[in-house]
Design a protein around this motif. Sequence first.
Motif, PDB file in Angstrom:
ATOM      1  N   UNK A 140       5.934   7.458   5.345  1.00 18.43           N
ATOM      2  CA  UNK A 140       6.088   6.036   3.916  1.00 18.43           C
ATOM      3  C   UNK A 140       6.099   6.491   2.936  1.00 18.43           C
ATOM      4  N   UNK A 141       4.393   7.511   2.982  1.00 17.82           N
ATOM      5  CA  UNK A 141       4.086   7.624   1.603  1.00 17.82           C
ATOM      6  C   UNK A 141       5.279   8.939   1.471  1.00 17.82           C
ATOM      7  N   UNK A 142       6.013   9.760   2.261  1.00 16.14           N
ATOM      8  CA  UNK A 142       6.698  10.932   1.386  1.00 16.14           C
ATOM      9  C   UNK A 142       7.888   9.919   1.235  1.00 16.14           C
ATOM     10  N   UNK A 143       8.451   9.289   2.112  1.00 15.24           N
ATOM     11  CA  UNK A 143       9.798   8.492   1.864  1.00 15.24           C
ATOM     12  C   UNK A 143       9.490   8.130   0.015  1.00 15.24           C
ATOM     13  N   UNK A 144       8.880   7.137  -0.418  1.00 16.21           N
ATOM     14  CA  UNK A 144       9.053   6.300  -1.324  1.00 16.21           C
ATOM     15  C   UNK A 144       9.257   7.763  -2.593  1.00 16.21           C
ATOM     16  N   UNK A 145       8.001   8.844  -2.009  1.00 19.37           N
ATOM     17  CA  UNK A 145       7.468   9.645  -3.147  1.00 19.37           C
ATOM     18  C   UNK A 145       9.076  10.496  -3.196  1.00 19.37           C
ATOM     19  N   UNK A 146      10.242  10.766  -2.265  1.00 18.66           N
ATOM     20  CA  UNK A 146      11.021  11.869  -2.810  1.00 18.66           C
ATOM     21  C   UNK A 146      12.786  10.512  -3.112  1.00 18.66           C
ATOM     22  N   UNK A 147      12.269   9.088  -2.659  1.00 20.93           N
ATOM     23  CA  UNK A 147      13.033   8.278  -3.041  1.00 20.93           C
ATOM     24  C   UNK A 147      12.847   7.975  -4.894  1.00 20.93           C
ATOM     25  N   UNK A 148      11.499   8.362  -5.419  1.00 17.10           N
ATOM     26  CA  UNK A 148      11.411   8.194  -6.789  1.00 17.10           C
ATOM     27  C   UNK A 148      10.930   8.870  -7.608  1.00 17.10           C
ATOM     28  N   UNK A 149      10.874  10.075  -6.842  1.00 14.14           N
ATOM     29  CA  UNK A 149      10.593  11.385  -7.679  1.00 14.14           C
ATOM     30  C   UNK A 149      11.691  11.688  -8.900  1.00 14.14           C
ATOM     31  N   UNK A 150      12.845  12.032  -8.621  1.00 12.69           N
ATOM     32  CA  UNK A 150      13.727  12.760  -8.737  1.00 12.69           C
ATOM     33  C   UNK A 150      14.145  11.488 -10.345  1.00 12.69           C
ATOM     34  N   UNK A 151      14.360   9.941 -10.500  1.00 10.51           N
ATOM     35  CA  UNK A 151      14.418   9.785 -12.207  1.00 10.51           C
ATOM     36  C   UNK A 151      13.414   9.654 -12.944  1.00 10.51           C
ATOM     37  N   UNK A 152      12.228  10.115 -12.159  1.00 12.61           N
ATOM     38  CA  UNK A 152      10.763  10.287 -13.059  1.00 12.61           C
ATOM     39  C   UNK A 152      11.035  11.486 -13.269  1.00 12.61           C
ATOM     40  N   UNK A 153      10.949  12.490 -13.040  1.00 13.64           N
ATOM     41  CA  UNK A 153      10.972  13.629 -12.982  1.00 13.64           C
ATOM     42  C   UNK A 153      12.301  14.240 -14.267  1.00 13.64           C
ATOM     43  N   UNK A 194       0.939  -1.158  -0.281  1.00  8.43           N
ATOM     44  CA  UNK A 194       0.133   0.061   0.252  1.00  8.43           C
ATOM     45  C   UNK A 194       1.231   1.176  -0.153  1.00  8.43           C
ATOM     46  N   UNK A 195       1.795   1.198   0.706  1.00  7.34           N
ATOM     47  CA  UNK A 195       2.554   2.865   0.720  1.00  7.34           C
ATOM     48  C   UNK A 195       3.625   2.757  -0.273  1.00  7.34           C
ATOM     49  N   UNK A 196       3.600   1.192  -0.984  1.00 12.68           N
ATOM     50  CA  UNK A 196       4.230   1.885  -2.414  1.00 12.68           C
ATOM     51  C   UNK A 196       3.807   2.217  -3.664  1.00 12.68           C
ATOM     52  N   UNK A 197       2.589   1.400  -3.252  1.00 12.21           N
ATOM     53  CA  UNK A 197       1.392   1.716  -4.523  1.00 12.21           C
ATOM     54  C   UNK A 197       1.124   3.080  -4.456  1.00 12.21           C
ATOM     55  N   UNK A 198       0.555   3.942  -2.699  1.00 15.75           N
ATOM     56  CA  UNK A 198       0.402   5.565  -2.246  1.00 15.75           C
ATOM     57  C   UNK A 198       1.339   6.260  -3.466  1.00 15.75           C
ATOM     58  N   UNK A 199       2.284   5.526  -2.687  1.00 21.63           N
ATOM     59  CA  UNK A 199       3.874   6.955  -2.383  1.00 21.63           C
ATOM     60  C   UNK A 199       4.017   6.745  -4.068  1.00 21.63           C
ATOM     61  N   UNK A 200       4.329   6.213  -4.560  1.00 24.66           N
ATOM     62  CA  UNK A 200       4.495   6.063  -5.459  1.00 24.66           C
ATOM     63  C   UNK A 200       3.852   7.143  -6.807  1.00 24.66           C
ATOM     64  N   UNK A 201       1.919   6.673  -6.798  1.00 22.92           N
ATOM     65  CA  UNK A 201       0.835   7.766  -7.021  1.00 22.92           C
ATOM     66  C   UNK A 201       1.892   9.432  -7.445  1.00 22.92           C
ATOM     67  N   UNK A 202       1.569   9.269  -5.549  1.00 24.37           N
ATOM     68  CA  UNK A 202       1.875  10.909  -5.409  1.00 24.37           C
ATOM     69  C   UNK A 202       3.131  10.947  -6.227  1.00 24.37           C
ATOM     70  N   UNK A 203       4.820  10.187  -6.608  1.00 28.41           N
ATOM     71  CA  UNK A 203       6.070  10.789  -7.198  1.00 28.41           C
ATOM     72  C   UNK A 203       5.441  10.792  -8.769  1.00 28.41           C
ATOM     73  N   UNK A 204       4.438  10.315  -8.977  1.00 26.42           N
ATOM     74  CA  UNK A 204       3.950  10.119 -10.191  1.00 26.42           C
ATOM     75  C   UNK A 204       3.434  11.498 -10.872  1.00 26.42           C
ATOM     76  N   UNK A 205       2.934  11.737 -10.108  1.00 25.20           N
ATOM     77  CA  UNK A 205       1.240  13.448 -10.525  1.00 25.20           C
ATOM     78  C   UNK A 205       2.798  14.284 -10.190  1.00 25.20           C
ATOM     79  N   UNK A 206       3.673  13.896  -8.776  1.00 17.98           N
ATOM     80  CA  UNK A 206       4.728  15.241  -8.868  1.00 17.98           C
ATOM     81  C   UNK A 206       5.117  15.788 -10.521  1.00 17.98           C
TER      82      UNK A 206
END
Length: 258
Positions: A123-136, A63-75
């Motif tokens: 947890x969502x914020x940690x996943x978002x921070x971890x995955x955001x940069x390669x996507x953007x 759940x943390x992975x999917x939701x956090x990555x969803x936030x990362x995707x949007x950002x």
Amino acid sequence: MLRRALTALWPPALVVTALIGGWQLYTSAAGVDPATLPSPARVLGQGWENRAELWDHTLPTLQETVLGFGLSFIAAWLVAVLLDFSAAARRGLYPLLVASQTIPIVAVAPLLIIWFGFGLLPKLLVVTLTTFFPLAANLAAGFAATDREAMRLLRSLGAGRLRTFRLVRVPSAMPYFFAGLRVSITYAVVGAVFAEYAGAESGLGIYMQAQKSAFRTDLVFAAVAVTALLSIALFGATYLLQRLVLPWERALKKEGRA
């Protein structure tokens, strides 16, 4: 398709089989204490025996992975589009995005727990921070790599900036986007597990800590195996998503081979 998949998968599968076989032979022949290094057979057996508990801890991590990555995707999409549309934003924000990668998540995660507690949000914020940069970063690079001749052609036909962006820049950026997606998705599960290490009530990270304290190394390995399988499954899902989003790629590849 199946033949190509099997051709691509058998070399790494052979290597993994050889490594696991060597591991099993070593632990059996050397009589290693299972608390130090359990055999693969023991890991598999104990993991299956404790599958209900493992599953209960896998669900929060997923759940943390999917939701956090969803936030990362949007950002990532919002920031990449902003960087593409505004030269001032690109000059001001991109260096900061790069600099943000020098901040270790190991230092940020405990602060997020202090600020936001032991709930889902940190947890969502940690996943978002971890995955955001390669996507953007990959998405912004894809926008910048758009064929200029195609852009000039659409503009000569009277297309505005938004329409040109939708018809040319977004499709041309998709291969870059999926490259970044595959990099990010492999970090997502690890980011969620690390966030749980920093502070959580359930999840694979908490489960690993509890089993380590109980000297159940076999169950620690079982949880690591589940984490790896989740990452592999999500990584594979990106290829399926790419086939759905970019169906024309297969036709172009067939034409190239022909």
